[in-house]
Design a protein around this motif. Structure first.
Motif, PDB file in Angstrom:
ATOM      1  N   GLU A  82      31.095  43.809  33.864  1.00  0.00           N
ATOM      2  CA  GLU A  82      30.902  42.486  34.472  1.00  0.00           C
ATOM      3  C   GLU A  82      32.231  41.920  34.963  1.00  0.00           C
ATOM      4  OE1 GLU A  82      29.179  42.301  30.857  1.00  0.00           O
ATOM      5  OE2 GLU A  82      28.128  43.758  32.103  1.00  0.00           O
ATOM      6  N   HIS A  83      33.221  41.999  34.076  1.00  0.00           N
ATOM      7  CA  HIS A  83      34.548  41.486  34.436  1.00  0.00           C
ATOM      8  C   HIS A  83      35.514  42.667  34.452  1.00  0.00           C
ATOM      9  CE1 HIS A  83      33.160  37.378  33.908  1.00  0.00           C
ATOM     10  NE2 HIS A  83      32.646  37.733  32.748  1.00  0.00           N
ATOM     11  N   TRP A  84      35.768  43.215  35.646  1.00  0.00           N
ATOM     12  CA  TRP A  84      36.540  44.457  35.766  1.00  0.00           C
ATOM     13  C   TRP A  84      37.913  44.354  35.125  1.00  0.00           C
ATOM     14  CZ3 TRP A  84      35.454  46.796  41.288  1.00  0.00           C
ATOM     15  CH2 TRP A  84      34.090  47.135  41.346  1.00  0.00           C
ATOM     16  N   ASP A  99      37.115  34.768  35.681  1.00  0.00           N
ATOM     17  CA  ASP A  99      37.229  36.191  35.994  1.00  0.00           C
ATOM     18  C   ASP A  99      38.571  36.480  36.669  1.00  0.00           C
ATOM     19  OD1 ASP A  99      36.003  38.875  36.236  1.00  0.00           O
ATOM     20  OD2 ASP A  99      36.261  38.464  38.379  1.00  0.00           O
ATOM     21  N   THR A 157      38.664  38.424  31.456  1.00  0.00           N
ATOM     22  CA  THR A 157      38.725  37.004  31.807  1.00  0.00           C
ATOM     23  C   THR A 157      39.956  36.379  31.172  1.00  0.00           C
ATOM     24  OG1 THR A 157      37.392  36.423  29.891  1.00  0.00           O
ATOM     25  CG2 THR A 157      36.219  36.749  31.958  1.00  0.00           C
ATOM     26  N   TYR A 203      31.698  35.724  41.270  1.00  0.00           N
ATOM     27  CA  TYR A 203      32.125  34.592  40.446  1.00  0.00           C
ATOM     28  C   TYR A 203      32.838  33.525  41.263  1.00  0.00           C
ATOM     29  CZ  TYR A 203      31.291  37.920  36.701  1.00  0.00           C
ATOM     30  OH  TYR A 203      30.725  38.817  35.870  1.00  0.00           O
ATOM     31  N   HIS A 214      33.057  33.056  27.189  1.00  0.00           N
ATOM     32  CA  HIS A 214      33.524  34.411  27.487  1.00  0.00           C
ATOM     33  C   HIS A 214      35.027  34.472  27.669  1.00  0.00           C
ATOM     34  CE1 HIS A 214      29.229  34.754  28.682  1.00  0.00           C
ATOM     35  NE2 HIS A 214      29.380  35.895  28.016  1.00  0.00           N
ATOM     36  N   SER A 235      35.462  45.031  31.483  1.00  0.00           N
ATOM     37  CA  SER A 235      34.077  45.470  31.293  1.00  0.00           C
ATOM     38  C   SER A 235      33.436  45.612  32.668  1.00  0.00           C
ATOM     39  CB  SER A 235      33.308  44.427  30.465  1.00  0.00           C
ATOM     40  OG  SER A 235      33.296  43.205  31.165  1.00  0.00           O
ATOM     41  N   SER A 291      33.166  38.983  45.395  1.00  0.00           N
ATOM     42  CA  SER A 291      33.055  38.615  43.989  1.00  0.00           C
ATOM     43  C   SER A 291      31.883  37.680  43.753  1.00  0.00           C
ATOM     44  CB  SER A 291      34.333  37.923  43.534  1.00  0.00           C
ATOM     45  OG  SER A 291      34.098  37.311  42.302  1.00  0.00           O
TER      46      SER A 291
END
Lengths: 336, 294
Positions: free
Chosen positions: B69-71, B80, B74, B52, B61, B67, B50
């Motif tokens: 970026e963030h599967w 995340d 958040t 993050y 965010h 998305s 990861s």
């Protein structure tokens, strides 16, 4: 009483129920004494200073003088055995002190919360008994066939599900999406549905598996084969010859189930804003509320011991063999 | 379990069913094993996998949906979710490993002491073990945490203390049965000390069997840890832990159910994995276990 008992096997070889109950009840004060002593010593040897906790919770600045005053007030300046003696003396008069958080008598506070928890556990226990017998009989009647595999799969998932997550999922489905049941609160029967199911899924799974195994085992015994040879129908065999024996392990296990259900209730109460002992106890653990922790532990010991005593008495009443005084061959052809 | 034995005692159709179910069992055990391997891999590689930081707050965010970026989106503080899940796996497995080590130590100590000493020591120790076997595990663990104060260390101790008893009984039986073996008797006659006999002849095989048996309770222990953390009795808030993540997201259940579903799924999947594994172990060991108890 069994017909297989020989004339020599008089009633006196079985301990009467009231004596069994009396013997077990007499042990309870001793048990409570040991538990309270252990708790007391551990709590006072453990980290943290009750006087400081008390000051923090009452919002008084912990000046040296304040600490000394509180210490004297709570009797913490006495030697440990004297403190315990004092606590015990008060406890024998049903005075368990006042809660550091609420400032009210601990016992009254706990009894205020206890009914909600006991109701929840009682309902969950009934749900457990009904569904584990139902599922167990279905699985045990068709060993290694489709119903058996289905029940075993469900039971397998049941023992792997975290009960608090299941509670949230059910709230999500039945309260938020379908709007069938209230998402939280304590009140009418509809409030009991979700919490009771969430708590009992684990015990249902365990006990259904147990009953299934026990049914299959009993079904292979000689007296059941004999019943089949006599031409008894499958349902009659199940009712009269298999179930009475197969249910006995379940009876013993239900004592364990009560403990599991109480533990589950403590977790689930938090989700449904249930006004039970669990939330109060968790609060007390966080705040190291000594008097509450002492009283809570003893109360839970008592509830658990009494519940188990009830289970054992029912067991002894149904199956007199467990209160036989002398060891002898079991009546009825038990050995396969 | 020999095949001749089975075909003798059952008709050919049920024999076939039995073979089939055994094959199913092997498959499910393998699935369990694979899941456990994946879980351990994710836990070990979490910082690599990861980009993050699991605790980095990013309010801009917060509560973003799934998305690229963030599967998994958040959470309420913009952290995340997937990253926190992966770091949660570390904590869960670490805790369970610590509990295992503790149960192993207590069970081995008390079990071998009872088995070697025999007599009155054995009697008292086993009566103590029986007491712990009947205690309701979760409530007892809660009371113990009340004594020790909240924290992950207390959770580990509490769960271990409520689960050692069965292992102590098993170790005791193992010690007693190994002591009767000829080679052990021979080494005693050769003048080996009790400690030497225990270390060279008992410890290796007992340890190996215990490690296998310990898988039986893994799922159960993991559920305990998750529930205790959910109550807030384990780690303190910023740390990523599955139970705590669910507890943190409870207010958001109306709007962001995913925040509750994902961590719960993580717990469920890992407990399932351990239970599949333990069912396989139980099937393999069942005849051996039965022999041991009677």
């Amino acid at each position: 009483m069994s017909e297989a008992a020989s004339p020599a096997l008089t009633r006196r070889r079985f301990e009467p129920l009231w004596r069994l109950a009396g013997r077990r009840l007499a042990l309870i004060p001793l048990l409570m004494l040991i538990v309270s002593l252990a708790m007391f010593v551990l709590l006072h040897l453990g980290r943290g200073d009750p006087a400081l906790d008390y000051l923090r919770l009452s919002g008084i600045a912990p000046s040296e003088q304040a600490v000394a005053t509180v210490r004297h007030q709570l009797g913490l300046d006495l030697p440990l055995w004297q403190q315990y003696g004092q606590w015990l003396w008060n406890a024998l008069h049903l005075d368990f002190g006042t809660s550091y958080i609420t400032g009210r008598p601990v016992l009254a506070e706990l009894f205020n919360y206890l009914p909600a928890t006991l109701w929840l556990v009682a309902v969950a226990f009934c749900v457990t008994v009904i569904f584990s017998v139902l599922l167990g009989v279905i699985a045990g009647s068709y060993p290694e066939r489709l119903p058996d595999h289905l029940v075993r799969a469900v039971a397998f998932l049941g023992v792997s599900l975290p009960n608090f997550w299941l509670a949230f999922l059910m709230v999500l489905v039945f309260s938020i999406w379908l709007k069938w049941l209230p998402p939280m609160g304590y009140g009418g029967p509809s409030h009991f549905v979700l919490p009771a199911i969430a708590i009992s899924v684990m015990t249902i799974s365990i006990n259904a598996r147990l009953l299934r195994t026990s049914l299959v085992e009993v079904a292979g015994q000689r007296h059941v084969h004999y019943a089949r040879l006599r031409g008894l129908s499958p349902s009659r065999r199940l009712r009269a010859h298999i179930l009475p024996h197969a249910l006995l392990p379940l009876l013993t296990a239900s004592g364990m189930a009560i403990g599991e259900l109480i533990g589950g209730a403590f977790v689930i109460e938090n989700i449904f804003a249930w006004p039970g002992v669990g939330r109060f106890a968790v609060e007390a653990i966080h705040n190291r509320d000594f008097p509450v922790l002492m009283c809570f532990t003893l109360l839970m010991t008592l509830v658990y011991v009494l519940a188990n005593l009830g289970v054992d008495l029912v067991h002894a009443w149904i199956d007199p063999r467990v209160r036989r005084r002398t060891q002898g061959p079991a009546p009825g052809g038990e050995h396969a | 379990m020999s095949e001749a034995n089975v075909s003798e005692s059952s008709s050919s159709t049920s024999h076939k069913a039995w073979r089939l179910s055994l094959r199913c069992r092997t498959v499910t055990t393998l699935i369990g094993l694979m899941l456990v391997v994946v879980l351990v891999g994710v836990a070990l590689l979490a910082p690599v996998l990861s980009p993050y930081d699991p605790n980095a707050v990013d309010v801009a965010h917060r509560l973003s949906p799934m998305s690229a970026e963030h599967w998994l989106g958040t959470d309420g503080l913009g952290r995340d979710v997937l990253t926190r899940l992966m770091f949660g796996a570390r904590l869960s497995l670490g805790t369970v490993a610590a509990i295992l080590a503790l149960v192993f130590a207590i069970g081995l100590l008390i079990g071998s002491l009872a088995g070697l000493a025999g007599g009155r020591v054995d009697q008292y120790l086993m009566r103590g073990a029986d007491l712990f076997l009947t205690l309701p595990t979760f409530v007892t663990a809660m009371c113990l945490i009340g004594v020790l104060g909240p924290g992950m260390g207390s959770v580990i101790i509490a769960v271990a203390v409520t689960h050692w008893a069965w292992y102590a009984r098993v170790v005791r039986v193992l010690v007693m049965s190994i002591r009767e073996r000829d080679y052990v008797q021979a080494s005693i006659m050769c003048g080996a000390s009790r400690w030497a006999v225990f270390r060279h002849h008992m410890l290796p095989s007992i340890s190996a069997q215990m490690l296998i048996l310990l898988t039986l309770d893994l799922g159960h222990m993991m559920l305990h840890v998750a529930a205790l953390s959910f109550l807030g009795l384990g780690v303190s808030p910023p740390t990523a832990e599955w139970g705590v993540m669910i507890s943190d997201a409870r207010e958001l259940i109306w709007t962001q159910p995913g925040l509750i579903i994902w961590p719960g799924l993580a717990i469920f999947a890992s407990v399932t994995a351990f239970n599949l594994l333990s069912d396989g172990v139980r099937d393999r060991l069942d005849p051996a276990l039965k022999e041991m108890h009677g």
